[in-house]
Design a protein around this motif. Structure first.
Motif, PDB file in Angstrom:
ATOM      1  N   VAL A 280       0.843  -1.204   0.000  1.00 23.07           N
ATOM      2  CA  VAL A 280       0.000   0.000   0.000  1.00 23.07           C
ATOM      3  C   VAL A 280       0.871   1.244   0.000  1.00 23.07           C
ATOM      4  CG1 VAL A 280      -1.752   1.281   1.276  1.00 23.07           C
ATOM      5  CG2 VAL A 280      -1.867  -1.220   1.164  1.00 23.07           C
ATOM      6  N   LEU A 281       1.964   1.215   0.744  1.00 16.72           N
ATOM      7  CA  LEU A 281       2.882   2.351   0.773  1.00 16.72           C
ATOM      8  C   LEU A 281       3.507   2.570  -0.603  1.00 16.72           C
ATOM      9  CD1 LEU A 281       4.390   4.544   2.336  1.00 16.72           C
ATOM     10  CD2 LEU A 281       6.056   2.807   3.033  1.00 16.72           C
ATOM     11  N   VAL A 282       3.865   1.469  -1.265  1.00 18.49           N
ATOM     12  CA  VAL A 282       4.420   1.584  -2.615  1.00 18.49           C
ATOM     13  C   VAL A 282       3.387   2.193  -3.552  1.00 18.49           C
ATOM     14  CG1 VAL A 282       5.339   0.290  -4.573  1.00 18.49           C
ATOM     15  CG2 VAL A 282       5.988  -0.341  -2.246  1.00 18.49           C
ATOM     16  N   PHE A 283       2.152   1.741  -3.452  1.00 17.60           N
ATOM     17  CA  PHE A 283       1.082   2.252  -4.304  1.00 17.60           C
ATOM     18  C   PHE A 283       0.887   3.762  -4.096  1.00 17.60           C
ATOM     19  CE2 PHE A 283      -3.358   3.428  -4.849  1.00 17.60           C
ATOM     20  CZ  PHE A 283      -3.615   2.995  -6.142  1.00 17.60           C
ATOM     21  N   ASP A 284       0.825   4.181  -2.831  1.00 25.47           N
ATOM     22  CA  ASP A 284       0.630   5.603  -2.539  1.00 25.47           C
ATOM     23  C   ASP A 284       1.795   6.447  -3.065  1.00 25.47           C
ATOM     24  OD1 ASP A 284      -1.729   4.964  -1.308  1.00 25.47           O
ATOM     25  OD2 ASP A 284      -0.900   4.985   0.716  1.00 25.47           O
ATOM     26  N   SER A 285       3.005   5.939  -2.928  1.00 22.06           N
ATOM     27  CA  SER A 285       4.172   6.695  -3.370  1.00 22.06           C
ATOM     28  C   SER A 285       4.199   6.827  -4.888  1.00 22.06           C
ATOM     29  CB  SER A 285       5.457   6.010  -2.878  1.00 22.06           C
ATOM     30  OG  SER A 285       5.479   5.929  -1.473  1.00 22.06           O
ATOM     31  N   LEU A 286       3.919   5.739  -5.596  1.00 24.51           N
ATOM     32  CA  LEU A 286       3.892   5.809  -7.050  1.00 24.51           C
ATOM     33  C   LEU A 286       2.749   6.690  -7.542  1.00 24.51           C
ATOM     34  CD1 LEU A 286       4.729   2.110  -7.990  1.00 24.51           C
ATOM     35  CD2 LEU A 286       6.248   4.089  -8.017  1.00 24.51           C
ATOM     36  N   GLN A 287       1.629   6.650  -6.820  1.00 25.81           N
ATOM     37  CA  GLN A 287       0.510   7.527  -7.176  1.00 25.81           C
ATOM     38  C   GLN A 287       0.904   8.993  -7.008  1.00 25.81           C
ATOM     39  OE1 GLN A 287      -2.598   6.026  -8.147  1.00 25.81           O
ATOM     40  NE2 GLN A 287      -2.899   8.083  -8.978  1.00 25.81           N
ATOM     41  N   HIS A 288       1.682   9.284  -5.950  1.00 24.56           N
ATOM     42  CA  HIS A 288       2.166  10.644  -5.750  1.00 24.56           C
ATOM     43  C   HIS A 288       3.127  11.038  -6.862  1.00 24.56           C
ATOM     44  CE1 HIS A 288       3.750  14.196  -3.710  1.00 24.56           C
ATOM     45  NE2 HIS A 288       4.960  13.698  -3.869  1.00 24.56           N
ATOM     46  N   LEU A 289       4.009  10.106  -7.260  1.00 27.89           N
ATOM     47  CA  LEU A 289       4.961  10.415  -8.318  1.00 27.89           C
ATOM     48  C   LEU A 289       4.264  10.649  -9.650  1.00 27.89           C
ATOM     49  CD1 LEU A 289       7.922   7.938  -7.620  1.00 27.89           C
ATOM     50  CD2 LEU A 289       7.917  10.409  -7.348  1.00 27.89           C
ATOM     51  N   LEU A 290       3.121  10.027  -9.828  1.00 29.24           N
ATOM     52  CA  LEU A 290       2.401  10.171 -11.087  1.00 29.24           C
ATOM     53  C   LEU A 290       2.001  11.617 -11.346  1.00 29.24           C
ATOM     54  CD1 LEU A 290       1.389   8.454 -13.445  1.00 29.24           C
ATOM     55  CD2 LEU A 290      -0.779   8.189 -12.248  1.00 29.24           C
ATOM     56  N   THR A 291       1.859  12.399 -10.267  1.00 27.53           N
ATOM     57  CA  THR A 291       1.521  13.825 -10.428  1.00 27.53           C
ATOM     58  C   THR A 291       2.756  14.680 -10.683  1.00 27.53           C
ATOM     59  OG1 THR A 291       1.721  14.258  -8.042  1.00 27.53           O
ATOM     60  CG2 THR A 291      -0.421  13.494  -8.854  1.00 27.53           C
ATOM     61  N   LYS A 292       3.942  14.079 -10.570  1.00 28.31           N
ATOM     62  CA  LYS A 292       5.179  14.849 -10.704  1.00 28.31           C
ATOM     63  C   LYS A 292       5.958  14.498 -11.969  1.00 28.31           C
ATOM     64  CE  LYS A 292       4.533  16.586  -6.552  1.00 28.31           C
ATOM     65  NZ  LYS A 292       4.215  18.015  -6.327  1.00 28.31           N
ATOM     66  N   VAL A 293       5.920  13.227 -12.382  1.00 26.42           N
ATOM     67  CA  VAL A 293       6.741  12.789 -13.505  1.00 26.42           C
ATOM     68  C   VAL A 293       5.870  12.045 -14.506  1.00 26.42           C
ATOM     69  CG1 VAL A 293       8.828  12.633 -12.102  1.00 26.42           C
ATOM     70  CG2 VAL A 293       7.351  10.641 -12.311  1.00 26.42           C
TER      71      VAL A 293
END
Length: 337
Positions: A280-293
């Protein structure tokens, strides 16, 4: 003047360049005239309103700073817990050999003496990597493991670029694929050397008194050799814990380095070689990165960190199924100065 039972001794007050004003000390004038005659050779006259000029000299026992290139890797253990690879690849100083300009009690004029290189350039870094780091990695790397190796270096200006032609040509010999990557900027905790390895080396080096460059080099090499491999294992586990804390916060480095009682766990045999990261932590982090890169960057990141499982990335959706992050990357070394 100081009166003794054998007569009077002329003294001068000296403020060495590496001391503060409160640490100024009295030295025998004849010794100072013998060792530093140029301080007494100049005669000048001052008006009543003029201030006496301030002159500085360096203490002869002072040893100039020496830069080292240090390379370590994560340790490799067998199934029964024996160390296959201790992770200590090497530590090399940036020094040069120069002929002595004058004779002294330590060497004759013209003999080679060891001098630290005061200004490190890209050429020094390139030569160090090609002549020392890469050959030592080839010699020490266990033959049963992959020869795809990543060297992480910090962002100091003298470091060479990852696509440096001379480095790439040398790093691809004998079946090896050695690559350079840059450490994340302003992130000292992302480097195992800055995280604690250098402090451990210095603690051992301080136990040996060094009065010249050669003695200092000997003390540092001995400290690197005698450092307990268990300490390096602890530092790589701490590095993984710091990475997890960074993932949790997504932005910023306002965290404390986690304490895990690693010594106790190692004594009880419960210390893990790698730390697990919640999906879940990995999912949240990648979801956050999706707004940046971009989506392509996230896919490359997922492959680089060793994610095992199915990953589907479509803007603005992200799906991670049946997978885990493997942070136990045996094919990564850390190099720094």
């Amino acid at each position: 003047m100081r009166d003794t039972c054998r007569g009077s001794v002329a003294l001068v007050k000296v403020l060495w360049s590496n001391h503060v004003i409160e640490e100024a000390m009295w030295e025998a004038e004849d010794a100072m005239r013998r060792d530093y005659p140029w301080l007494f050779a100049q005669t000048y006259y001052l008006a009543l309103s003029e201030v006496e000029p301030h002159r500085e000299i360096q203490l002869k026992r002072f040893i100039s700073k020496i830069m080292f290139m240090c390379t370590v890797a994560k340790q490799i253990y067998s199934s029964n817990g024996n160390v296959i690879f201790d992770g200590k690849i090497g530590m090399w100083p940036f020094i040069s050999q120069e002929p002595a300009k004058r004779s002294s009690k330590n060497r004759r004029r013209g003999e080679l003496e060891t001098k630290p290189i005061r200004s490190i350039t890209k050429e020094h870094m390139r030569v160090m990597l090609i002549t020392n780091v890469i050959p030592t990695i080839r010699a020490k790397w266990p033959s049963m493991f992959s020869k795809d190796i990543i060297i992480q270096q910090d962002n100091a200006k003298p470091h060479i670029a990852p696509n440096d032609k001379e480095f790439v040509d040398e790093a691809s010999k004998d079946g090896f694929n050695i690559q350079l990557v840059q450490q994340p900027p302003n992130s000292p905790d992302m480097n195992v050397l800055d995280l604690g390895f250098f402090r451990s080396i210095q603690a051992l080096q301080f136990q040996k008194a060094a009065y010249n460059v050669r003695q200092l080099l000997k003390a540092v090499n001995l400290a690197f050799k005698n450092l307990n491999p268990q300490s390096l294992r602890f530092m790589f586990i701490t590095l993984q814990a710091c990475m997890i804390e960074v993932i949790k916060r997504k932005v910023g480095f306002d965290y404390h380095i986690p304490h895990m009682n690693k010594t106790k766990q190692a004594r009880e045999g419960t210390l893990p070689d790698y730390l697990s990261v919640d999906k879940v932590l990995v999912f949240d982090s990648l979801q956050h990165l999706l707004t940046k890169v971009s989506v392509e960057t996230i896919k490359e990141l997922v492959q680089m960190i060793g994610f095992q499982g199915d990953v589907q990335v479509t803007e603005p959706q992200l799906q991670v199924t049946q997978g885990r992050i493997n942070m136990d990357n045996n094919n990564q070394t850390a190099s720094n100065t």
